[in-house]
Write a protein that holds these residues in place. Structure first.
Motif, mmCIF file in Angstrom:
data_model
loop_
_atom_site.group_PDB
_atom_site.id
_atom_site.type_symbol
_atom_site.label_atom_id
_atom_site.label_comp_id
_atom_site.label_asym_id
_atom_site.label_seq_id
_atom_site.Cartn_x
_atom_site.Cartn_y
_atom_site.Cartn_z
ATOM 1 N N ARG A 140 0.838 -0.988 -0.048
ATOM 2 C CA ARG A 140 -0.154 -0.084 0.103
ATOM 3 C C ARG A 140 0.718 1.103 -0.086
ATOM 4 O O ARG A 140 1.904 1.296 0.716
ATOM 5 C CB ARG A 140 -0.856 -0.033 1.049
ATOM 6 N N ASP A 190 -0.828 1.079 -6.516
ATOM 7 C CA ASP A 190 -2.267 1.803 -6.475
ATOM 8 C C ASP A 190 -3.331 0.909 -6.866
ATOM 9 O O ASP A 190 -4.559 1.124 -6.269
ATOM 10 C CB ASP A 190 -2.422 2.796 -7.494
ATOM 11 N N THR A 206 -4.038 -5.328 1.092
ATOM 12 C CA THR A 206 -4.375 -3.975 1.662
ATOM 13 C C THR A 206 -4.451 -2.956 0.697
ATOM 14 O O THR A 206 -4.930 -2.050 0.667
ATOM 15 C CB THR A 206 -3.443 -3.628 2.728
ATOM 16 N N PRO A 216 -5.861 -1.946 -2.982
ATOM 17 C CA PRO A 216 -7.249 -2.109 -3.615
ATOM 18 C C PRO A 216 -7.019 -3.046 -4.907
ATOM 19 O O PRO A 216 -6.124 -2.822 -5.661
ATOM 20 C CB PRO A 216 -7.549 -0.707 -4.076
ATOM 21 N N VAL A 217 -8.195 -3.869 -4.925
ATOM 22 C CA VAL A 217 -7.988 -5.175 -5.844
ATOM 23 C C VAL A 217 -9.135 -5.173 -6.796
ATOM 24 O O VAL A 217 -10.232 -4.589 -6.391
ATOM 25 C CB VAL A 217 -8.125 -6.531 -4.918
ATOM 26 N N ILE A 218 -9.049 -5.399 -7.977
ATOM 27 C CA ILE A 218 -10.029 -5.597 -8.970
ATOM 28 C C ILE A 218 -10.166 -6.991 -9.181
ATOM 29 O O ILE A 218 -9.085 -7.522 -9.693
ATOM 30 C CB ILE A 218 -9.705 -4.737 -10.287
ATOM 31 N N VAL A 273 -9.923 -0.443 6.236
ATOM 32 C CA VAL A 273 -9.007 -0.627 5.337
ATOM 33 C C VAL A 273 -8.287 -2.148 5.583
ATOM 34 O O VAL A 273 -8.180 -2.841 4.648
ATOM 35 C CB VAL A 273 -8.201 0.483 4.772
ATOM 36 N N GLN A 274 -7.675 -2.042 6.653
ATOM 37 C CA GLN A 274 -6.987 -3.025 7.138
ATOM 38 C C GLN A 274 -7.753 -4.326 7.257
ATOM 39 O O GLN A 274 -7.606 -5.431 6.844
ATOM 40 C CB GLN A 274 -6.337 -2.961 8.423
ATOM 41 N N VAL A 309 -13.804 -1.366 -0.042
ATOM 42 C CA VAL A 309 -13.674 -0.014 0.627
ATOM 43 C C VAL A 309 -13.695 1.096 -0.151
ATOM 44 O O VAL A 309 -12.746 1.078 -1.037
ATOM 45 C CB VAL A 309 -12.842 0.028 1.735
ATOM 46 N N GLN A 330 -9.217 7.760 -2.405
ATOM 47 C CA GLN A 330 -8.348 6.926 -3.097
ATOM 48 C C GLN A 330 -8.497 6.856 -4.527
ATOM 49 O O GLN A 330 -9.214 7.961 -5.112
ATOM 50 C CB GLN A 330 -8.966 5.433 -2.466
ATOM 51 N N LYS A 331 -8.037 5.842 -5.227
ATOM 52 C CA LYS A 331 -8.006 6.228 -6.922
ATOM 53 C C LYS A 331 -9.065 5.259 -7.608
ATOM 54 O O LYS A 331 -9.382 5.514 -8.804
ATOM 55 C CB LYS A 331 -6.523 6.020 -7.307
ATOM 56 N N MET A 332 -9.369 4.243 -6.894
ATOM 57 C CA MET A 332 -10.436 3.297 -7.371
ATOM 58 C C MET A 332 -11.842 3.807 -7.395
ATOM 59 O O MET A 332 -12.268 4.099 -6.202
ATOM 60 C CB MET A 332 -10.290 1.967 -6.829
#
Lengths: 416, 416
Positions: free
Chosen positions: A196, A200, A219, A221-223, B215-216, B222, B389-391
């Motif tokens: 993290r 990104d 931790t 962000p996942v797609i 987040v954790q 999230v 965040q970016k997502m």
């Protein structure tokens, strides 16, 4: 600024280079992609030789024919990769696109503008072609990429990543923006999931198990991509010929991929006229069928269990169930779907609209093969994967899905 | 289908009701919002009484004046909430919007269409107004909502959620779509974070600590909101009057919120002429200033430390630093920014464009107060929060950010 930690050093190098890449022009990025296409073609013998090491190791470890086929790169496939890279050159650059904007009452202008994510992580297995696909899409969208391609394809990926870096350097970009972390093994994959601040967004591509692990442990962000328990529901009013063509195509055109159908649901009023014909057509093409009681009566040789409905077979196996109503079909889909692609074959307008509205999936279809859920078919060029989640991206992911946005605000001294 | 688990029962009820809500018409959803606005106004004495219980408990527990102020609901604030709900009625419904679409060469049509997420989770602290804001935005966008508003506002939130449910019922919708889980305490918050499959997206609003925990621990996707270490950089060419107005407004207009400025960076060439004036204006409004060496020489009373730059003060405190160049300003921002909002005051076109291009934040501004980063100011109506965040979402989140999409595919029997 080198630390004692080679992994962090690598991420920091990739992050630094990705910043410069974020503001590279479309012309610069396209030049690097052209160099990559040429570089791949020039290095065919070298790639094939490296790939043979992977293939030999895979054969020794008996990883199976399906995996070996996915692992394999020959001249024709490498030329295909180069062609895919050139296709990406032709796609519009998403960076800088103004998504929406306005001038506020006080004269301040706001413009939501596409920007690269920054550094994209990818974790995948035994598919060296994904190395080129993802790196090329990341490059075009101004992102750096940190790739974990897995030990099975390690030798192929090492050569491919070097070719990408060299192509970028030749085009005047910083090749450090694309890195492989295969040398760090499984520990590297774990650290990537917790990187993290460096990474990104993280995209896992592969088995349901791999994806579940990444979702649990990451931790970053996942797609989520991939897993497809895909249903075709043949409604009472379905045209027999169309139903047969779609069911056969959805199941047998390429059974190992995520948009292939796994379960056939047939309305009881269509079952008598249609089911024997559908089962015969599938059997003829080598599909092994497991059915509920009514499907067995119509010719499915073995009995389906709850496990049948919950399995992504990825081969020539299919579950078949007769349902009493469209509501029962939708309820079955709701229970077992991985929310990838769901299709109805019908000539009833109201049922078509109901299915489209009520079924919750990335792609819902009427009277078309589920095999159309694909970035290439949708006109996106090579795809990053097919998102089965609801956040940020859903369905086939192309360049646009590798971007975030930034609000650009310009004033002349306005305050609140 | 009741289990022995009251928490799961509650989620299942909310999930079930949110499905029906997903296909509710705009007219039905607006009617429920109108009912809610009326219901809030009719229940003012009851809400105030419940809120007094929370306030008394807060005072006993000495939670501090800032928190008590955020917790407080009086007649005027409740009327404000009702007005905000009516504003949401006036906003366009995002559901059903076709984002993009095309007809493929084979005649298949594809249309990427906005759909509700499904069930939205929210975790926040001591802000009963957020209960109404988020539930109303969720309702308008066709989503159910599961709310964890925290023990400090428990009595207020219980009444508010009941009013929402009753308003939905009066409008013919299923009020079960909105639920509070406050009765399950901290354990409930933890379970909400792991309610993958029930909850489609989780939005934490509150302290940096709360957001980090979510987040954790969360396995549900999230959307991070909030924390803002916001910088204003006054460039060499800045207009003195404009710089003073923007800096004072950004710092003092409402210091407790996330878009308030925390750090002032001033180019050395502007420092001599401008810094004493800026520091005097800030001091006059009660701002306590900590500066680096050069800022102290210009009048900042105390010394800044690394901790100064890394703190979201949320009160009348500000760090001040003199930089030698725009590059140094951007590097400082890059190191300490939470990527919320960053502003430059300048009259140099190239520097303005460079700042906008190179600074990585949800919102980047030239010559405007950072206080404009706000859903209301941007024209979104009430906001769900400000994504850092970016997502999926970046910056102020309105109705559109509470939706996902679904590809609707229609064919006439096409196969691959």
């Amino acid at each position: 600024m080198s630390s004692n930690d080679a992994f962090i050093d690598l991420l920091a190098r990739a992050k630094g280079a990705s910043r410069a890449l974020a503001t590279a022009t479309t012309a610069e990025k396209n030049a690097a992609l052209e160099e990559l296409a040429r570089g791949l073609e020039a290095a065919i013998p070298e790639i094939v030789a490296a790939n043979e090491l992977d293939l030999r190791r895979g054969a020794e470890q008996q990883i199976g024919d399906g995996l070996l086929d996915r692992l394999m790169l020959d001249e024709s496939r490498i030329r295909g990769l180069a062609a895919a890279v050139r296709d990406i050159v032709a796609l519009p650059d998403p960076v800088g696109e103004v998504v929406r904007g306005s001038t506020l009452a006080n004269g301040v202008t706001i413009a939501q503008t596409r920007v690269p994510f920054g550094l994209v992580g990818a974790i995948y297995e035994a598919r060296p072609n994904v190395t080129i696909d993802i790196a090329a899409l990341a490059l075009k969208s101004g992102n750096g990429a940190v790739l974990r391609g897995g030990s099975a394809a390690e030798d192929s990926n090492r050569v491919l990543v070097r070719l990408i870096q060299e192509a970028m350097t030749r085009a005047g970009l910083d090749g450090d923006a694309v890195q492989t972390i295969d040398e760090f093994g499984r520990e590297g994959a774990g650290r990537l999931m917790r990187a993290r601040g460096f990474v990104d967004v993280l995209i896992p591509r592969g088995s349901a198990g791999l994806i579940a692990t990444v979702v649990q442990e990451s931790t970053v962000p996942v797609i989520e991509t991939g897993a497809g328990i895909v249903h075709v529901y043949v409604d009472a009013s379905a045209d027999a010929e169309m139903a047969e063509a779609i069911v056969v195509n959805a199941k047998t055109h390429r059974p190992s991929v995520c948009n292939a159908a796994e379960t056939l649901l047939v309305h009881r009023d269509a079952a008598e006229a249609l089911l024997p014909r559908l089962l015969a057509a599938l059997t003829e093409r080598g599909v092994s069928l497991s059915g509920d009681e009514r499907a067995r009566a119509a010719g499915a040789p073995s009995a389906a269990s709850d496990q049948t409905w919950a399995t992504e077979h990825l081969d020539l196996a299919m579950g078949v169930r007769v349902v009493d109503s469209i509501a029962e079909a939708i309820a079955h889909i709701d229970r077992y779907s991985t929310k990838h692609t769901e299709a109805i074959v019908t000539n009833d307008f109201a049922n078509a609209e109901r299915f489209l509205a009520e079924v919750d999936a990335a792609v819902v279809m009427v009277n078309a093969s589920t095999r159309f859920t694909d970035g290439g078919e949708f006109g996106f060029g090579a795809e990053v994967g097919i998102s089965t989640q609801k956040m940020h991206a859903r369905g086939p992911m192309g360049l646009q899905e590798l971007t975030s946005t930034k609000w650009i605000v310009r004033g002349t001294g306005q305050i609140r």
